[in-house]
Design a protein around this motif. Sequence first.
Motif, mmCIF file in Angstrom:
data_model
loop_
_atom_site.group_PDB
_atom_site.id
_atom_site.type_symbol
_atom_site.label_atom_id
_atom_site.label_comp_id
_atom_site.label_asym_id
_atom_site.label_seq_id
_atom_site.Cartn_x
_atom_site.Cartn_y
_atom_site.Cartn_z
ATOM 1 N N LEU A 120 19.628 103.415 80.755
ATOM 2 C CA LEU A 120 20.892 103.870 80.196
ATOM 3 C C LEU A 120 21.646 102.631 79.719
ATOM 4 C CD1 LEU A 120 23.149 105.846 79.574
ATOM 5 C CD2 LEU A 120 23.792 105.810 82.002
ATOM 6 N N LEU A 121 21.821 102.516 78.405
ATOM 7 C CA LEU A 121 22.437 101.326 77.824
ATOM 8 C C LEU A 121 23.931 101.498 77.600
ATOM 9 C CD1 LEU A 121 19.675 100.422 75.207
ATOM 10 C CD2 LEU A 121 19.846 99.753 77.619
ATOM 11 N N GLN A 122 24.393 102.741 77.411
ATOM 12 C CA GLN A 122 25.815 103.014 77.242
ATOM 13 C C GLN A 122 26.117 104.407 77.783
ATOM 14 O OE1 GLN A 122 28.689 101.389 76.207
ATOM 15 N NE2 GLN A 122 29.577 103.301 76.951
ATOM 16 N N PRO A 123 26.978 104.496 78.809
ATOM 17 C CA PRO A 123 27.331 105.819 79.353
ATOM 18 C C PRO A 123 28.129 106.639 78.338
ATOM 19 C CG PRO A 123 27.933 104.031 80.866
ATOM 20 C CD PRO A 123 27.601 103.402 79.552
ATOM 21 N N PHE A 124 28.338 107.916 78.646
ATOM 22 C CA PHE A 124 29.062 108.824 77.762
ATOM 23 C C PHE A 124 30.440 108.267 77.418
ATOM 24 C CE2 PHE A 124 26.141 112.100 79.573
ATOM 25 C CZ PHE A 124 25.589 112.496 78.366
ATOM 26 N N THR A 125 30.721 108.245 76.119
ATOM 27 C CA THR A 125 31.987 107.698 75.644
ATOM 28 C C THR A 125 32.266 108.214 74.242
ATOM 29 O OG1 THR A 125 33.221 105.645 75.233
ATOM 30 C CG2 THR A 125 30.889 105.646 74.651
ATOM 31 N N THR A 126 33.540 108.081 73.812
ATOM 32 C CA THR A 126 33.916 108.320 72.416
ATOM 33 C C THR A 126 34.105 106.998 71.682
ATOM 34 O OG1 THR A 126 36.283 108.362 72.934
ATOM 35 C CG2 THR A 126 35.092 110.460 73.058
ATOM 36 N N LYS A 171 28.841 108.282 63.124
ATOM 37 C CA LYS A 171 29.804 108.226 62.016
ATOM 38 C C LYS A 171 30.111 109.628 61.499
ATOM 39 C CE LYS A 171 30.467 106.194 57.417
ATOM 40 N NZ LYS A 171 29.854 105.340 56.364
ATOM 41 N N GLU A 172 29.072 110.468 61.387
ATOM 42 C CA GLU A 172 29.244 111.823 60.870
ATOM 43 C C GLU A 172 30.052 112.708 61.818
ATOM 44 O OE1 GLU A 172 28.306 113.345 58.059
ATOM 45 O OE2 GLU A 172 27.296 111.648 57.118
ATOM 46 N N ASP A 173 29.929 112.451 63.125
ATOM 47 C CA ASP A 173 30.589 113.309 64.123
ATOM 48 C C ASP A 173 32.068 112.948 64.219
ATOM 49 O OD1 ASP A 173 31.546 114.503 66.575
ATOM 50 O OD2 ASP A 173 29.456 114.831 67.093
ATOM 51 N N LYS A 174 32.914 113.879 63.800
ATOM 52 C CA LYS A 174 34.361 113.674 63.858
ATOM 53 C C LYS A 174 35.018 114.540 64.932
ATOM 54 C CE LYS A 174 34.500 111.061 60.040
ATOM 55 N NZ LYS A 174 33.095 111.127 59.588
ATOM 56 N N GLU A 175 34.200 115.256 65.714
ATOM 57 C CA GLU A 175 34.755 116.180 66.706
ATOM 58 C C GLU A 175 35.325 115.404 67.892
ATOM 59 O OE1 GLU A 175 35.161 119.116 65.944
ATOM 60 O OE2 GLU A 175 33.768 119.351 64.260
ATOM 61 N N PRO A 176 36.561 115.675 68.286
ATOM 62 C CA PRO A 176 37.215 114.862 69.336
ATOM 63 C C PRO A 176 36.640 115.055 70.740
ATOM 64 C CG PRO A 176 38.607 116.707 68.687
ATOM 65 C CD PRO A 176 37.482 116.682 67.711
ATOM 66 N N GLY A 177 35.989 116.187 71.000
ATOM 67 C CA GLY A 177 35.489 116.435 72.353
ATOM 68 C C GLY A 177 34.039 116.066 72.557
ATOM 69 N N HIS A 178 33.414 115.375 71.594
ATOM 70 C CA HIS A 178 31.998 115.019 71.690
ATOM 71 C C HIS A 178 31.840 113.635 72.303
ATOM 72 C CE1 HIS A 178 30.448 118.045 68.428
ATOM 73 N NE2 HIS A 178 31.261 118.598 69.309
ATOM 74 N N LEU A 179 31.065 113.570 73.376
ATOM 75 C CA LEU A 179 30.795 112.307 74.064
ATOM 76 C C LEU A 179 29.332 111.938 73.875
ATOM 77 C CD1 LEU A 179 32.687 113.051 77.389
ATOM 78 C CD2 LEU A 179 33.399 111.420 75.673
ATOM 79 N N PHE A 180 29.084 110.694 73.450
ATOM 80 C CA PHE A 180 27.725 110.207 73.229
ATOM 81 C C PHE A 180 27.341 109.202 74.313
ATOM 82 C CE2 PHE A 180 29.011 111.663 69.076
ATOM 83 C CZ PHE A 180 27.855 112.182 68.508
ATOM 84 N N ALA A 181 26.040 109.161 74.628
ATOM 85 C CA ALA A 181 25.474 108.119 75.485
ATOM 86 C C ALA A 181 24.206 107.616 74.810
ATOM 87 C CB ALA A 181 25.174 108.650 76.883
ATOM 88 N N ILE A 182 23.789 106.385 75.120
ATOM 89 C CA ILE A 182 22.601 105.784 74.507
ATOM 90 C C ILE A 182 21.582 105.468 75.589
ATOM 91 C CG2 ILE A 182 21.705 103.960 73.025
ATOM 92 C CD1 ILE A 182 23.776 105.782 71.656
ATOM 93 N N PHE A 183 20.400 106.074 75.467
ATOM 94 C CA PHE A 183 19.291 105.854 76.397
ATOM 95 C C PHE A 183 18.124 105.211 75.657
ATOM 96 C CE2 PHE A 183 21.732 109.137 78.421
ATOM 97 C CZ PHE A 183 21.547 108.973 79.790
ATOM 98 N N ASN A 184 17.334 104.444 76.372
ATOM 99 C CA ASN A 184 16.106 103.870 75.823
ATOM 100 C C ASN A 184 14.944 104.193 76.752
ATOM 101 O OD1 ASN A 184 14.751 101.819 73.880
ATOM 102 N ND2 ASN A 184 14.158 101.134 75.921
ATOM 103 N N PHE A 185 13.835 104.644 76.158
ATOM 104 C CA PHE A 185 12.600 104.856 76.909
ATOM 105 C C PHE A 185 11.649 103.703 76.585
ATOM 106 C CE2 PHE A 185 12.736 109.839 76.902
ATOM 107 C CZ PHE A 185 13.895 109.786 77.648
ATOM 108 N N SER A 186 11.359 102.868 77.549
ATOM 109 C CA SER A 186 10.289 101.876 77.418
ATOM 110 C C SER A 186 9.358 102.130 78.595
ATOM 111 C CB SER A 186 10.863 100.459 77.396
ATOM 112 O OG SER A 186 11.679 100.222 78.530
ATOM 113 N N ASN A 187 8.983 101.094 79.345
ATOM 114 C CA ASN A 187 8.197 101.381 80.542
ATOM 115 C C ASN A 187 9.067 101.959 81.644
ATOM 116 O OD1 ASN A 187 9.582 99.001 81.101
ATOM 117 N ND2 ASN A 187 7.958 98.230 82.436
ATOM 118 N N GLN A 188 10.388 101.949 81.423
ATOM 119 C CA GLN A 188 11.301 102.576 82.372
ATOM 120 C C GLN A 188 12.429 103.263 81.610
ATOM 121 O OE1 GLN A 188 12.533 99.303 84.818
ATOM 122 N NE2 GLN A 188 14.034 98.568 83.363
ATOM 123 N N HIS A 189 13.193 104.043 82.329
ATOM 124 C CA HIS A 189 14.260 104.870 81.779
ATOM 125 C C HIS A 189 15.561 104.075 81.873
ATOM 126 C CE1 HIS A 189 16.219 109.168 81.921
ATOM 127 N NE2 HIS A 189 16.581 108.464 80.863
#
Length: 682
Positions: free
Chosen positions: A129-135, A109-127
Amino acid sequence: MKLIRISSLLALLCPFAWTQSTELHYNVIVKDKKGQPVKTLSADQIEMTDAGNRVDVTLRLYDGADLVEGGQRKPADPIRRIRLIPVVLEGMSNEQRRLAKQIALDLIKEDKEPGHLFAIFNFSNQHSLLQPFTTNRDALRKAIELATSGVGNQRFAEVHREVKAKLEALAANSQALTDADVAPAQLDSSPALQGLLARLQLSMLSSSVIDDGESTRRSITFLNSMVVGLKSFPGRKAIPYLVPGIVLPTNLDPLFEAMHARANDAGVSIYPIDCRGITVAAQTTNVANATTDNAGIVSGLENAERGDRTNGLANASEGLRGNVQSVMRVLADATGGVMAIESNDPRRQLRELISDTQTYYEVSYDPKISDYNGSFRKTSFKVKQGDYRVRDRDGYLAMPPGQENLLPYEIPLLKALNANPLVRDVEFRSGTWKLKSSKDKISAVVAVEVPFAALAFAQDATKAIYAAHISLVTQVRDPQGNVVEKFTRDLPLKGKLDQLEALKTSNFNFRERFSVPPGRYIVETAVIDQLSGKVGARKTSFLASAGASALALSSVTLVRRYQPAAKDLTPEDPFQFQGGRITPTLDTNLKAVKGQQMALFFTVYPDPASTDAPQAIVQYFKDGVVAGTANLALPAADAQGRIPYVLSSPMDGMPPGSYEVKVIIKQGAAAAAESVFLNIGA
């Protein structure tokens, strides 16, 4: 810090004309006393040192989509207008997940920069990737909800497989990036950018599955995979790491150091965020007084040489290891990040992360390294005059070109494996045991045993403690000579001096599972005694034979020890029997002691489609001549479809000599056989 070479994955990920270079690219944050980014520095205003030596630098400012160099502002290259921020969530209780969810949502929510791409990772017993890089904020919120929902690891694995399959399809697109591809409205739809990012994210993932019992090793392994993958993308990358503290056992110090040194080489800054919020328990003075400025490195990390630096980490953290925030501080300081602790509302730190990612300096220089020996090279960035807050990195590892992903202790081990003749100054045993075979895959275990009596020990009579340090590497090469599996382990040892003699009667045991197609393989192992500097190396052959039928039989192993009612057994553990743990051994030299039993272990995998019960026969050969035969009564298969069996034989009636014990399994018309060779002395 980033080292660009012709071997860089960037040449594969992005079709730009990158040339071979020994230049280092080092990003640094400079702010004024009000916390605002400084954008007016020139190269003559700074002093840069590498391993204690001043170096001549080129200074560039990356400010959003622009590049400022020599006082001139212009649009940056297309790929440089993008900033990558992979968010990692790990190991939380219900209340911690609630706070972590709010923090992650506040970040996007705080990030308003147009060129910033976020991804969501979770570390459990394995690595995962829940959401690839996106705006796409809706997609990110959905992934954050999942990561903090408390669902089991199976659900994470399912989503990860779906995401990975989509990335593998996108990765085929290798079009060159253009200005249009990095326009804010095109970041989520450009085929060229999505193809590049897909290849990048696939390279960031670890395929390892690591149980909760080794949570810190898991964290380091997964973070390492991420920073290694991110290295191929230029510029500054930030990892917000939401975790309820980090516990760092002393034996993992080398892995931890290598991970954050690689982060520096890759231009990755880690921003640890303690998702426990404000804790009731009082923290140590060192951590409670810590600010998010991170202007200096934790005491003890200032030494330039790697050996001193390792000891510095131990000294700096010895009194703080019980405080899970202390290692977070070290990680943030060492990689140029900021940590957030003791706060239920760390939005100020989140805004600083966003600002750091948007505006930073990049320093380029030739370090003039003559010996890439894996040593740690401390770096320092200073502004000659003015009241500025500088946040840089503590240094990097001088790894050989093309081998930047090695751990430093691997370098002498791999040199030993390439030596002719092989060095054998350290005594150890190595071998490979087959677990199960089929027509197209053979599962096996590589094993290494090092007698502790063969190692050098440092002894401190005043403190009544001993210390030793052993490292090893094992590689499996296919018939074409390619390394298809590699395993490493680094083990510093420390204990009470009055227990040393008992330790010397035992072994350091290392085992790892792997699977390969049928064929003849070479298993290479090297061991180094770090205190004496002695190295030993061995190469053995492993024939991975395809099964002729669904009936399978494991290797026959000699049993060193049996632990009944082992509480931490998992169904996948191949060395278990009637609820207990089998410790096999490679030492096949026995002594005929009156009343002693020789115990052998093997596992039968019956053909589930056959209606015939499997039958077992054991044959004893002494010096090549049949000395005895017996039929064995096999029990029913367990829930995993296997029959583990321990064969005990009294040694009283076994005169000294060379023996072969052969186990034959028959089920209908199918048969399988395995042998173990022993030497029995008087």
